[in-house]
Write a protein that holds these residues in place. Sequence first.
Motif, mmCIF file in Angstrom:
data_model
loop_
_atom_site.group_PDB
_atom_site.id
_atom_site.type_symbol
_atom_site.label_atom_id
_atom_site.label_comp_id
_atom_site.label_asym_id
_atom_site.label_seq_id
_atom_site.Cartn_x
_atom_site.Cartn_y
_atom_site.Cartn_z
ATOM 1 N N ALA A 88 19.470 1.519 -36.610
ATOM 2 C CA ALA A 88 19.599 0.987 -37.972
ATOM 3 C C ALA A 88 21.031 0.531 -38.236
ATOM 4 C CB ALA A 88 19.176 2.044 -38.989
ATOM 5 N N GLN A 89 21.986 1.340 -37.797
ATOM 6 C CA GLN A 89 23.388 0.968 -37.991
ATOM 7 C C GLN A 89 23.769 -0.215 -37.100
ATOM 8 O OE1 GLN A 89 25.543 2.014 -40.223
ATOM 9 N NE2 GLN A 89 24.221 3.598 -41.098
ATOM 10 N N GLU A 90 23.266 -0.214 -35.866
ATOM 11 C CA GLU A 90 23.613 -1.284 -34.930
ATOM 12 C C GLU A 90 23.020 -2.624 -35.361
ATOM 13 O OE1 GLU A 90 23.464 -1.576 -30.151
ATOM 14 O OE2 GLU A 90 21.500 -1.669 -31.129
ATOM 15 N N ARG A 91 21.773 -2.601 -35.810
ATOM 16 C CA ARG A 91 21.079 -3.853 -36.128
ATOM 17 C C ARG A 91 21.274 -4.300 -37.575
ATOM 18 N NH1 ARG A 91 17.258 -4.988 -31.965
ATOM 19 N NH2 ARG A 91 18.153 -4.023 -30.097
ATOM 20 N N HIS A 92 21.390 -3.329 -38.496
ATOM 21 C CA HIS A 92 21.396 -3.691 -39.918
ATOM 22 C C HIS A 92 22.583 -3.127 -40.693
ATOM 23 C CE1 HIS A 92 17.294 -5.225 -39.383
ATOM 24 N NE2 HIS A 92 17.022 -4.098 -38.746
ATOM 25 N N GLU A 93 23.393 -2.319 -40.035
ATOM 26 C CA GLU A 93 24.584 -1.729 -40.654
ATOM 27 C C GLU A 93 24.250 -0.951 -41.922
ATOM 28 O OE1 GLU A 93 27.387 -4.892 -41.176
ATOM 29 O OE2 GLU A 93 27.907 -4.952 -39.045
ATOM 30 N N THR A 94 23.155 -0.228 -41.872
ATOM 31 C CA THR A 94 22.765 0.619 -43.000
ATOM 32 C C THR A 94 21.876 1.738 -42.495
ATOM 33 O OG1 THR A 94 21.854 0.607 -45.253
ATOM 34 C CG2 THR A 94 20.661 -0.671 -43.589
ATOM 35 N N ALA A 95 21.595 2.702 -43.367
ATOM 36 C CA ALA A 95 20.751 3.837 -42.980
ATOM 37 C C ALA A 95 19.304 3.393 -42.809
ATOM 38 C CB ALA A 95 20.840 4.938 -44.030
ATOM 39 N N TYR A 96 18.599 4.084 -41.956
ATOM 40 C CA TYR A 96 17.192 3.759 -41.693
ATOM 41 C C TYR A 96 16.370 3.804 -42.977
ATOM 42 C CZ TYR A 96 12.403 4.366 -39.916
ATOM 43 O OH TYR A 96 11.047 4.241 -39.679
ATOM 44 N N THR A 97 16.632 4.806 -43.824
ATOM 45 C CA THR A 97 15.843 4.963 -45.053
ATOM 46 C C THR A 97 16.070 3.824 -46.043
ATOM 47 O OG1 THR A 97 17.602 6.397 -45.921
ATOM 48 C CG2 THR A 97 15.694 7.472 -44.899
ATOM 49 N N ASP A 98 17.166 3.079 -45.878
ATOM 50 C CA ASP A 98 17.457 1.962 -46.784
ATOM 51 C C ASP A 98 16.853 0.641 -46.307
ATOM 52 O OD1 ASP A 98 18.913 3.638 -48.437
ATOM 53 O OD2 ASP A 98 20.814 3.228 -47.410
ATOM 54 N N GLY A 116 9.795 -0.873 -39.215
ATOM 55 C CA GLY A 116 8.806 -1.031 -38.154
ATOM 56 C C GLY A 116 9.436 -1.534 -36.864
ATOM 57 N N GLY A 117 10.380 -2.467 -36.997
ATOM 58 C CA GLY A 117 11.076 -2.972 -35.819
ATOM 59 C C GLY A 117 11.896 -1.883 -35.143
ATOM 60 N N ILE A 118 12.559 -1.063 -35.951
ATOM 61 C CA ILE A 118 13.339 0.060 -35.405
ATOM 62 C C ILE A 118 12.411 1.065 -34.724
ATOM 63 C CG2 ILE A 118 14.804 2.025 -35.990
ATOM 64 C CD1 ILE A 118 16.253 -0.652 -36.174
ATOM 65 N N ASP A 119 11.281 1.341 -35.361
ATOM 66 C CA ASP A 119 10.328 2.308 -34.792
ATOM 67 C C ASP A 119 9.855 1.870 -33.407
ATOM 68 O OD1 ASP A 119 10.558 3.807 -37.083
ATOM 69 O OD2 ASP A 119 8.688 3.088 -37.980
ATOM 70 N N ARG A 120 9.628 0.578 -33.243
ATOM 71 C CA ARG A 120 9.188 0.083 -31.932
ATOM 72 C C ARG A 120 10.291 0.244 -30.888
ATOM 73 N NH1 ARG A 120 6.492 -3.511 -35.333
ATOM 74 N NH2 ARG A 120 8.233 -4.986 -35.372
ATOM 75 N N LEU A 121 11.527 0.017 -31.301
ATOM 76 C CA LEU A 121 12.651 0.207 -30.377
ATOM 77 C C LEU A 121 12.758 1.669 -29.941
ATOM 78 C CD1 LEU A 121 15.415 -1.960 -32.120
ATOM 79 C CD2 LEU A 121 14.336 -2.429 -29.914
ATOM 80 N N ALA A 146 22.130 4.161 -24.728
ATOM 81 C CA ALA A 146 23.233 4.485 -25.647
ATOM 82 C C ALA A 146 22.734 5.239 -26.885
ATOM 83 C CB ALA A 146 23.975 3.208 -26.042
ATOM 84 N N PRO A 147 21.595 4.840 -27.483
ATOM 85 C CA PRO A 147 21.098 5.611 -28.629
ATOM 86 C C PRO A 147 20.742 7.053 -28.262
ATOM 87 C CG PRO A 147 20.091 3.440 -28.587
ATOM 88 C CD PRO A 147 20.825 3.597 -27.295
#
Length: 241
Positions: free
Chosen positions: A80-90, A97-102, A122-123
Amino acid sequence: MLGGGALYSAQQVPPIPQEVIGPDGETVATQSQVQDGKVAFQQNSLMNHGSILGNGAYYGVDYTADTLDLKVEHVREYYAQERHETAYTDLKPAEQGGIDRLVEDDLDEQFTEGAETIEYSAPEVYAHEQVRDEYAQRYHEGSLERGVPADFIGSEEEARQFADFALWTAWISHTDRPRSDTSFTNEWPYNPDAGNTPTGATMIWSVISMVLLVGAVGVGVFMAHGTAAHELAVSIRNTTD
């Protein structure tokens, strides 16, 4: 038969790798750290508080399920931080859904027979370090809301090694055996976010087990009533005689 079962079990034991490494080759954990973590788990009687791989007491968490949950949570946060620079819950549902698949792709691993190392993404490296910190705080510094007193594990280093051991059990729970599409624990604990869902064989044997259990209870009740009825009949006959 017992000897054959013991041999089969020994051959199916999940491996403890010589080393867990990150994508750049850095060492995350070693076999000795995992084994020392198992010693810390045993010496501090953690099985009397929680459970590991479903075995133990149930006052606390199952450490396998807990570390798997935490691993999923922290891998999510990394992406979430790497792709969107924010918390997952935000994130928006589509972004989550995209993060969940990753996350599921990251944890959908297969062990190569004979391999001596595990290579984390790395994650996963990030998640491992976060869980170490959390376990050091929880089991060394204490967590009253969880019923864990301070110094439950005597040193921070031992608590971190315990985390390494618990995380190893989480790894075998989401990593498929060689030449198999199920994990070393047959996809247990249940965690669809990590790709762990019951297999067809699990469902079939669960139903068979329930049927056998209910059937055995029924037979036991029938036999108990039969014995009681027989004893009553004998008592009545003796009385009338």
